[in-house]
Design a protein around this motif. Structure first.
Motif: not given
Lengths: 424, 176
Positions: A192-193, A196-199, A201, A361, A365
């Motif tokens: 998850i980290i 989402l940290r690296n976004r 897509k 994204a 979650p």
């Protein structure tokens, strides 16, 4: 469910098996095995969907599939590529299962000669070799991660003398650390980290035609398929080496032995067939050391080892005496899982691909909530959640520093067994 | 830095530092936000707040922070979570759980309102806001009954909303 898990980039077969373990706790052993093996087989296969359609492998195992699969899609043959991977994965899993049936009794017979010395060395070998082979950077990082797992396994009251080890006067730690929060924390939270940290897509999947089994192409490439299956089983049976390596080795071998190596990397069906056969054959291979010696063949197999232990089954040489039909049951379930995967793959792929439209994204979650529920549901203990978070954050930093997390988890799983055998 | 000291001395270190991107860059802000959101959810909300509303708030804050293109929701969600974390931890054991639940609901409502203000003049952001809201409300509404009544797993904290759900279940059972 396994196909969906594999198809969504960011979710892995290992995480899928770990999350599902908690839901299978109330089920009978056979039902749990059906669910877990179905998840395992489906997730390894499902990783090929985004690899073929958007050039992002859903799991590391499908990385080599993207080499030719995505180019086939660009040529307008996406449906054909999906048909090829579906059939190749089915054949790979079935051939892996056949080797498992043939090899398991021979290895078990040999393993039954083991005494506690050999069993202890075997558990240590499992931890060290998985560290050696899963380390993507320096080998010693694997050797550090494995013993770190052993240290975590030491937490709790001593089983023989009831002396507290590393409990810091916390009564919640007296019983030791549960495997499931470690599994979920170590694999779920870093994922998850990281994503989402690296976004990270995703691109929209390209359109594809009808999905057909492509038996003609399969028969024409039968040599590649059989060879890749053998490579997959061989690599899978080596402790700690996963499906991703099997895929790459098989792809390289197929390219080197092909009459037209120049076609590889340009949309060659043999490239897709060889990688998908190998990574699915790896499942049967990974189950050989798991069932006969009690050590994992690949990271998802390590999760399976944890799940089996939760259900009161300790894989290893004694299993043929305690549960003589267990190996055969596993093989039958594996075959049914691969058949279900083939049917789903041919008829439902178009629906599963729609899931690739869900942004990371949004679903990560939700995966976070599932991780929380999964860790909690097993022992209905909030303390498991308190452990899961720091383990997840530490695992994320270890992953960033290229320490193999799989060997840390193996250390946690095999640690208590190694301790008991060593002193028992 | 060690290399800079060895090969270039302190002037090299200072020069090296000038070229570095600031530590509190967007990449690290996202990391802090993720850790803080998960930490608050697990350590503050789960033991003290009704699981349904805690999950809804967590999902809304998490998804809006990373799904919306604008950077403000990330900062707002993180700050709101930080403040709520402190309040819930301080008040969690002192007041009745229903008050904590209602406070969390109010925080969720405020967060929805503030996020909507940032999105309302932009079509794509508005659509994303709607998706965020839908997922944040729908997922706990599906997961809680599945775990609580289907798999018979008691949720970590059950009070206002889960009790209401239970009442509704009994009501429906009595009717049908």
């Amino acid at each position: 469910m396994g196909i969906i898990f594999g198809a969504l980039p960011g979710l892995t077969a290992t995480l899928g098996v770990a999350l599902l373990t908690t839901l299978t706790y109330g089920m009978s052993l056979n039902t749990a095995l059906i669910a877990l093996l179905g998840m395992y087989v489906g997730a390894i296969y499902g990783g090929s969907y985004p690899a073929i359609l958007i050039n992002i492998p859903g799991t590391a195992a499908a990385a080599a599939t993207a080499m030719d699969g995505f180019l086939l899609t660009k040529k307008g043959e996406g449906g054909r590529a999906l048909g090829l991977t579906t059939t190749a994965s089915f054949i790979g899993t079935t051939l892996g299962m056949i080797v498992l049936v043939l090899a398991a009794p021979l290895i078990t017979e040999m393993a039954l000669q083991f005494t506690s010395y050999e069993l202890f060395l075997l558990t240590i070998f499992g931890i060290v070799i998985s560290g050696t082979l899963t380390s993507s950077d320096l080998v010693y990082k694997g050797w550090i991660a494995g013993p770190l797992g052993l240290v975590l396994a030491c937490i709790g009251r001593d089983r023989l003398q009831f002396y507290p080890h590393l409990t810091f006067d916390m009564p919640e730690l007296d019983g030791g650390i549960e495997v499931v929060p470690v599994l979920i924390g170590a694999f779920g939270i870093p994922q998850i980290i990281k994503v989402l940290r690296n976004r990270l897509k995703m691109t929209r999947p390209k359109s594809f035609g009808r999905i057909l089994p492509e038996f003609g192409t399969v028969v024409r490439n039968i040599k590649h398929i059989i060879r890749s299956a053998m490579i997959g089983v061989g690599i899978g049976s080596v402790s700690g080496v996963g499906e991703d390596i099997a895929g790459w080795v098989s792809y390289g071998t197929a390219k080197n032995t092909s009459k037209h190596p120049e076609r590889f990397g340009k949309g060659e069906p043999a490239g897709v067939l060889s990688t998908e056969t190998a990574n699915n054959a790896c499942i049967g291979g990974a189950l050989i050391p798991l069932l006969t010696l009690g050590i994992q063949g690949s990271p998802p197999a390590a999760m399976l080892l944890g799940a089996l232990m939760l259900h009161g089954v300790t894989p290893g040489p004694m299993i043929c005496l305690e549960k003589p039909t267990f190996s055969v049951e596993v093989c039958a379930i594996l075959f049914l899982a691969s058949l279900a995967m083939w049917i789903n793959g041919i008829f439902l792929a178009r629906q599963v691909v729609k899931l690739l439209l869900i942004p990371t994204a949004v679903f990560l979650p939700v995966v976070g909530v599932l991780c929380v529920l999964g860790s909690y549901a097993l022992g209905l203990n909030i303390f498991n959640l308190y452990l899961m978070v720091p383990i997840g954050i530490v695992a994320y930093f270890l992953t960033e520093m290229k320490y193999p997390i799989a060997s840390l988890v193996i250390g946690v799983i095999l640690g208590p067994m190694a301790d008991e055998i060593f002193r028992g | 830095m060690a290399n800079a000291i060895t090969y270039h001395g302190w002037p090299g270190v200072l020069r090296d530092n000038q070229h570095h991107t600031p530590w509190f860059n967007e990449y690290n802000q996202r990391f802090i936000a993720i850790v803080l959101l998960i930490r608050t959810y697990v350590y503050a909300f789960i033991p003290h707040v009704d699981f349904l509303i805690a999950t809804a708030l967590f999902l809304f804050a998490f998804i809006s922070a990373f799904y919306l293109e604008r950077h403000e929701p990330l900062i707002i969600s993180t700050l709101v979570f930080l403040v709520t974390d402190i309040v819930v931890l301080l008040a969690g054991n002192g007041v009745t759980q229903n008050i904590v639940d209602l406070f969390t609901t109010a925080v969720l409502a405020v967060l929805i309102f503030v996020t909507l203000r940032f999105c309302r003049n932009h079509d794509l952001e508005t659509r994303r806001f709607q998706t965020t809201l839908l997922v944040a409300l729908l997922v706990p509404l599906l997961l809680c009954p599945i775990f609580r009544f289907g798999l018979l797993v008691p949720l970590p904290s059950e009070s206002f909303y889960i009790d209401a759900m239970e009442q509704l279940r009994y009501l429906l059972k009595a009717r049908f």
